[in-house]
Design a protein around this motif. Sequence first.
Motif, mmCIF file in Angstrom:
data_model
loop_
_atom_site.group_PDB
_atom_site.id
_atom_site.type_symbol
_atom_site.label_atom_id
_atom_site.label_comp_id
_atom_site.label_asym_id
_atom_site.label_seq_id
_atom_site.Cartn_x
_atom_site.Cartn_y
_atom_site.Cartn_z
ATOM 1 N N ARG A 76 -4.922 6.068 5.066
ATOM 2 C CA ARG A 76 -4.600 7.372 5.651
ATOM 3 C C ARG A 76 -3.097 7.600 5.637
ATOM 4 N NH1 ARG A 76 -4.838 7.980 10.524
ATOM 5 N NH2 ARG A 76 -4.803 5.787 11.182
ATOM 6 N N ARG A 77 -2.724 8.818 5.406
ATOM 7 C CA ARG A 77 -1.307 9.170 5.469
ATOM 8 C C ARG A 77 -0.913 9.403 6.921
ATOM 9 N NH1 ARG A 77 1.965 13.883 2.107
ATOM 10 N NH2 ARG A 77 3.994 13.526 3.130
ATOM 11 N N VAL A 78 0.137 8.751 7.337
ATOM 12 C CA VAL A 78 0.598 8.832 8.716
ATOM 13 C C VAL A 78 2.017 9.403 8.738
ATOM 14 C CG1 VAL A 78 1.157 7.536 10.813
ATOM 15 C CG2 VAL A 78 -0.819 6.874 9.415
ATOM 16 N N HIS A 90 7.004 9.132 6.628
ATOM 17 C CA HIS A 90 5.663 9.230 6.057
ATOM 18 C C HIS A 90 5.260 7.857 5.520
ATOM 19 C CE1 HIS A 90 5.785 13.590 6.329
ATOM 20 N NE2 HIS A 90 6.947 13.591 5.691
ATOM 21 N N SER A 91 4.067 7.387 5.881
ATOM 22 C CA SER A 91 3.566 6.101 5.393
ATOM 23 C C SER A 91 2.046 6.170 5.305
ATOM 24 C CB SER A 91 4.008 4.967 6.332
ATOM 25 O OG SER A 91 3.525 5.182 7.642
ATOM 26 N N GLU A 107 0.837 -1.193 0.000
ATOM 27 C CA GLU A 107 0.000 0.000 0.000
ATOM 28 C C GLU A 107 0.877 1.250 0.000
ATOM 29 O OE1 GLU A 107 -3.201 2.121 2.963
ATOM 30 O OE2 GLU A 107 -3.205 -0.069 2.851
ATOM 31 N N GLY A 108 1.270 1.678 -1.198
ATOM 32 C CA GLY A 108 2.076 2.876 -1.294
ATOM 33 C C GLY A 108 3.533 2.646 -0.932
ATOM 34 N N ARG A 109 4.229 3.741 -0.672
ATOM 35 C CA ARG A 109 5.646 3.684 -0.341
ATOM 36 C C ARG A 109 5.913 4.475 0.933
ATOM 37 N NH1 ARG A 109 8.593 1.665 -4.627
ATOM 38 N NH2 ARG A 109 7.541 1.647 -6.648
#
Length: 263
Positions: free
Chosen positions: A102-104, A96-97, A63-65
């Motif tokens: 949601r961006r955390v 950032h993850s 899920e994303g980078r």
Amino acid sequence: MKHTLTLATITLACCAAGAHAQERDDIEADRPDFVESTRMVGKGRVQLETSLLFEREREREGEGRKRTLSTPTLLRIGLAEALELRVETEGRMIRHSREEGRRVTETGYGDTALGLSWHALDPAGPLPSVGVHLAAELDSGSRAFRGEGVRPSLRVAAEWELPNEVKLGVMPGIGVEREEGGRYRYGIFGIVAEKEFGERLRGLVELALPRIARAKHGGTEASFDVGAAYLLSKDVQLDAMLSRGLNSRSPDIAFTIGLSIRR
């Protein structure tokens, strides 16, 4: 007359050698490559090596980078000509993850490691110079970046001076990590080739494996690195390096720029 010329020649040769040695008394930082130097800073000297590091890696869940910005810093204090105390930290960290879409963002400080380095052997013929590095990483950082307990490591670095201003460095090692199920050992390995371009600039290529472990312990991390270092003066070095991860367990891309100062 022959004796006079011979004495003069020897004198000039000795002076030239001494001048060359003095000119080559340049700062030798452990940056930017992964393989440690075998050369110590010297008794009574202090060397600070600090940097800015950006890493981008693929999320395990796909899920994303994940993106991490940190400030790795190493302080080296010369206890004797062949022995130094080392204090090392990942410094300030911002990560950032994404979690559940949601961006955390997590911020804090990395753990600190204390260590000793010893210049064990000078080069002799085909034999390399050898340095031994013993360190213990402490669970001293912020909660988001803190490891478990004390994690010791031992690395042995060897350096060969090759023709055409080329230097080859090899560093095997072993470390101990902690997790919920207990402790486990992992391997360490790095090999680097450096080339000098004049008296101020050197370039390097490197294969780095900071962690060689079984899949159940997170697997092996590996990268191919290309970097350079430039001497602003005999006591100040500026450097940069780009790393490419060689498997899914390593950061896809990492870039660092650093500054080293010796007093």
